[in-house]
Motif scaffolding. Structure first.
Motif, mmCIF file in Angstrom:
data_model
loop_
_atom_site.group_PDB
_atom_site.id
_atom_site.type_symbol
_atom_site.label_atom_id
_atom_site.label_comp_id
_atom_site.label_asym_id
_atom_site.label_seq_id
_atom_site.Cartn_x
_atom_site.Cartn_y
_atom_site.Cartn_z
ATOM 1 N N GLU A 121 0.832 -1.207 0.000
ATOM 2 C CA GLU A 121 0.000 0.000 0.000
ATOM 3 C C GLU A 121 0.864 1.253 0.000
ATOM 4 N N PHE A 122 2.059 1.136 0.564
ATOM 5 C CA PHE A 122 2.958 2.282 0.715
ATOM 6 C C PHE A 122 4.390 1.800 0.511
ATOM 7 N N THR A 125 8.662 3.447 -0.123
ATOM 8 C CA THR A 125 9.578 4.568 -0.294
ATOM 9 C C THR A 125 10.791 4.104 -1.072
ATOM 10 N N ASP A 137 7.978 8.936 -1.593
ATOM 11 C CA ASP A 137 6.975 8.073 -0.973
ATOM 12 C C ASP A 137 5.874 7.828 -1.997
ATOM 13 N N TYR A 138 5.480 6.568 -2.115
ATOM 14 C CA TYR A 138 4.395 6.188 -3.014
ATOM 15 C C TYR A 138 3.269 5.576 -2.191
ATOM 16 N N ASN A 139 2.066 6.171 -2.321
ATOM 17 C CA ASN A 139 0.860 5.667 -1.660
ATOM 18 C C ASN A 139 -0.081 5.127 -2.722
ATOM 19 N N LYS A 140 -0.559 3.899 -2.514
ATOM 20 C CA LYS A 140 -1.461 3.279 -3.490
ATOM 21 C C LYS A 140 -2.800 3.998 -3.491
ATOM 22 N N LYS A 141 -3.286 4.293 -4.706
ATOM 23 C CA LYS A 141 -4.624 4.866 -4.850
ATOM 24 C C LYS A 141 -5.621 3.738 -4.608
ATOM 25 N N GLN A 142 -6.612 3.996 -3.799
ATOM 26 C CA GLN A 142 -7.560 2.964 -3.378
ATOM 27 C C GLN A 142 -8.192 2.249 -4.574
ATOM 28 N N TYR A 156 -0.205 4.687 -8.005
ATOM 29 C CA TYR A 156 0.330 5.308 -6.800
ATOM 30 C C TYR A 156 0.427 6.824 -6.930
ATOM 31 N N ASN A 157 0.240 7.513 -5.814
ATOM 32 C CA ASN A 157 0.537 8.937 -5.699
ATOM 33 C C ASN A 157 1.981 9.068 -5.262
#
Length: 146
Positions: free
Chosen positions: A65-66, A68, A106-111, A116-117
């Motif tokens: 989900e996340f 770096t 940092d990469y956060n998965k878009k739901q 990723y953002n």
């Protein structure tokens, strides 16, 4: 006919052994190799969401989900392991903090997607190291002085 069947059977066994060996080599990835694959990308460029989508897919970590990526050469990341020990989040005593800020993304998965953002930062990073002073876990990052 029996000879042909034996040859085909032998080829099938050989293919299965090769495939099994390939899977086993992936399972034998060391903690250091996994850390490098998942967190070290010294490349220069635009570390945006598209880049993150490609990297997460290429590095086979779409289940996260996340994540770096540290945009420094591996040798610079490894050097952090020679810094003083600090306490890790889970209570272990094998973490180390970089003296200087490092370029990270940092990469956060878009739901509900595999996209990723991206958030680019300059931060002090904290990593866990093994007894050989090699990085094995990305602990986190923070602003501030060393």
């Amino acid at each position: 006919m029996a000879l042909k069947s034996l040859v085909l059977f032998s080829l099938l066994v050989l293919v299965l052994l090769v495939l099994e060996g390939a899977q086993a080599s992936q399972l034998r990835e060391s903690e250091v190799e996994k850390f490098k694959r998942q967190h070290v990308d010294p490349g220069n460029g635009l570390f945006d969401s598209n880049y993150g989508d490609q990297m997460m897919k290429h590095q086979n970590i779409l289940d996260k989900e996340f994540n770096t990526f540290v945009h420094q050469p591996l040798v610079s990341v490894q050097a952090i392991c020679r810094e003083s020990n600090i306490l890790c989040k889970q209570g272990q005593k094998n973490c180390h903090k970089s003296r200087s800020p490092m370029s990270i993304t940092d990469y956060n998965k878009k739901q509900g997607t595999h996209n990723y953002n991206a958030i680019n930062k300059m931060r002090h990073i904290t990593i866990a190291c093994n007894s050989k002073r090699e990085p094995v876990h990305y602990e986190g990052s923070e602003k501030g002085s060393s």
